[in-house]
Design a protein around this motif. Sequence first.
Motif, mmCIF file in Angstrom:
data_model
loop_
_atom_site.group_PDB
_atom_site.id
_atom_site.type_symbol
_atom_site.label_atom_id
_atom_site.label_comp_id
_atom_site.label_asym_id
_atom_site.label_seq_id
_atom_site.Cartn_x
_atom_site.Cartn_y
_atom_site.Cartn_z
ATOM 1 N N LEU A 222 31.757 -51.147 -38.494
ATOM 2 C CA LEU A 222 30.836 -50.014 -38.588
ATOM 3 C C LEU A 222 29.484 -50.377 -37.993
ATOM 4 O O LEU A 222 28.861 -49.574 -37.296
ATOM 5 N N TRP A 223 29.008 -51.594 -38.263
ATOM 6 C CA TRP A 223 27.745 -52.052 -37.686
ATOM 7 C C TRP A 223 27.835 -52.089 -36.165
ATOM 8 O O TRP A 223 26.920 -51.644 -35.457
ATOM 9 N N TRP A 224 28.956 -52.596 -35.647
ATOM 10 C CA TRP A 224 29.133 -52.709 -34.200
ATOM 11 C C TRP A 224 29.234 -51.340 -33.534
ATOM 12 O O TRP A 224 28.710 -51.127 -32.437
ATOM 13 N N SER A 225 29.905 -50.400 -34.197
ATOM 14 C CA SER A 225 30.162 -49.099 -33.586
ATOM 15 C C SER A 225 29.084 -48.062 -33.890
ATOM 16 O O SER A 225 29.170 -46.939 -33.417
ATOM 17 N N HIS A 226 28.087 -48.422 -34.689
ATOM 18 C CA HIS A 226 27.075 -47.450 -35.105
ATOM 19 C C HIS A 226 26.367 -46.778 -33.930
ATOM 20 O O HIS A 226 26.230 -45.545 -33.923
ATOM 21 N N PRO A 227 25.925 -47.529 -32.916
ATOM 22 C CA PRO A 227 25.289 -46.848 -31.764
ATOM 23 C C PRO A 227 26.232 -45.867 -31.074
ATOM 24 O O PRO A 227 25.809 -44.774 -30.673
ATOM 25 N N LEU A 228 27.491 -46.256 -30.925
ATOM 26 C CA LEU A 228 28.468 -45.359 -30.307
ATOM 27 C C LEU A 228 28.682 -44.118 -31.160
ATOM 28 O O LEU A 228 28.770 -42.993 -30.646
ATOM 29 N N LEU A 229 28.740 -44.323 -32.467
ATOM 30 C CA LEU A 229 28.919 -43.203 -33.388
ATOM 31 C C LEU A 229 27.764 -42.215 -33.274
ATOM 32 O O LEU A 229 27.972 -40.992 -33.276
ATOM 33 N N MET A 230 26.552 -42.738 -33.136
ATOM 34 C CA MET A 230 25.385 -41.876 -33.004
ATOM 35 C C MET A 230 25.442 -41.064 -31.709
ATOM 36 O O MET A 230 25.105 -39.877 -31.679
ATOM 37 N N ARG A 231 25.882 -41.710 -30.624
ATOM 38 C CA ARG A 231 25.966 -41.013 -29.339
ATOM 39 C C ARG A 231 27.031 -39.930 -29.372
ATOM 40 O O ARG A 231 26.836 -38.828 -28.856
ATOM 41 N N VAL A 232 28.177 -40.247 -29.956
ATOM 42 C CA VAL A 232 29.275 -39.268 -30.001
ATOM 43 C C VAL A 232 28.905 -38.057 -30.836
ATOM 44 O O VAL A 232 29.117 -36.912 -30.429
ATOM 45 N N THR A 233 28.320 -38.295 -32.008
ATOM 46 C CA THR A 233 27.962 -37.173 -32.880
ATOM 47 C C THR A 233 26.843 -36.324 -32.286
ATOM 48 O O THR A 233 26.757 -35.133 -32.562
ATOM 49 N N SER A 234 25.994 -36.946 -31.458
ATOM 50 C CA SER A 234 24.913 -36.171 -30.836
ATOM 51 C C SER A 234 25.451 -35.161 -29.830
ATOM 52 O O SER A 234 24.764 -34.193 -29.491
ATOM 53 N N GLU A 235 26.677 -35.385 -29.369
ATOM 54 C CA GLU A 235 27.300 -34.453 -28.434
ATOM 55 C C GLU A 235 27.923 -33.257 -29.148
ATOM 56 O O GLU A 235 28.279 -32.270 -28.514
ATOM 57 N N ILE A 236 28.045 -33.363 -30.451
ATOM 58 C CA ILE A 236 28.617 -32.262 -31.249
ATOM 59 C C ILE A 236 27.463 -31.544 -31.934
ATOM 60 O O ILE A 236 26.900 -32.028 -32.919
ATOM 61 N N ARG A 237 27.086 -30.424 -31.439
ATOM 62 C CA ARG A 237 25.941 -29.719 -31.965
ATOM 63 C C ARG A 237 26.352 -28.771 -33.081
ATOM 64 O O ARG A 237 27.198 -27.901 -32.896
ATOM 65 N N LEU A 238 25.761 -28.984 -34.260
ATOM 66 C CA LEU A 238 26.024 -28.111 -35.413
ATOM 67 C C LEU A 238 24.715 -27.583 -35.961
ATOM 68 O O LEU A 238 23.697 -28.260 -35.900
#
Length: 238
Positions: A222-238
């Motif tokens: 989770l620590w390693w993937s956190h930046p990727l997770l932030m980028r992916v979720t930023s592409e999903i606008r809610l």
Amino acid sequence: MFLPTWLTPSHFVILGMLFGFAIIHSGGAALRHKVEKYIGARLYRILFASLSLPLALLMIVYFFNHRYDGLQLWQVQGVVGVKATVWTLSAISFFFLYPATFNLLEIAALQKPQVHLYETGIIRITRHPQMVGQVIWCVAHTLWLGTTFTIVTSIGLILHHIFGVWHGDRRLKYRYGDAFESVKQRTSVIPFAAILDGRQSIQWQEFISFAYLGVTIFIILLWWSHPLLMRVTSEIRL
């Protein structure tokens, strides 16, 4: 009456999501013993997860998208030691949020899901590790973000988990009766309280297991993937 400009609609949306999740999650848990009689434990778990998980994922994405909404009450992200403190608290929170007492095969319904009366491992520290983990997570993220939206979200999450303490104990009392009362007397809700007053003791060997290793690996991933997770979720606008 006009609302202040910083009180964005997202404050109310996240509270609505949390309330809906609380109804589905806690309500589903309350009905478990009745529903399982008719559809079985595995099908109940599948239905429960199919309702809870999508809403939980939706809330996570919404939180990431709106975490800086509202009023910025403080900004300490540049202060020396704050980032390390937040990461450390977050890591500790996941050891409580996802305690290794959980049987992953039961969670996935590969084995028949059951209700267990645990008194080992992290349960010796606190009888309600998920509540403690959620409080720690909320403190860490509120410190880091410092926005009114984060505070509202944290308050909602903590209140739900405090309710879960009462609700969980009530369900275990109903199922196990005096056996649960005995466990309740030997454990505590407040971390380490039962250990400090002599009712309980930590057995360190219980933490040396593949289950706790799995939790540790999850935290590292989770620590390693956190930046990727932030980028992916930023592409999903809610």
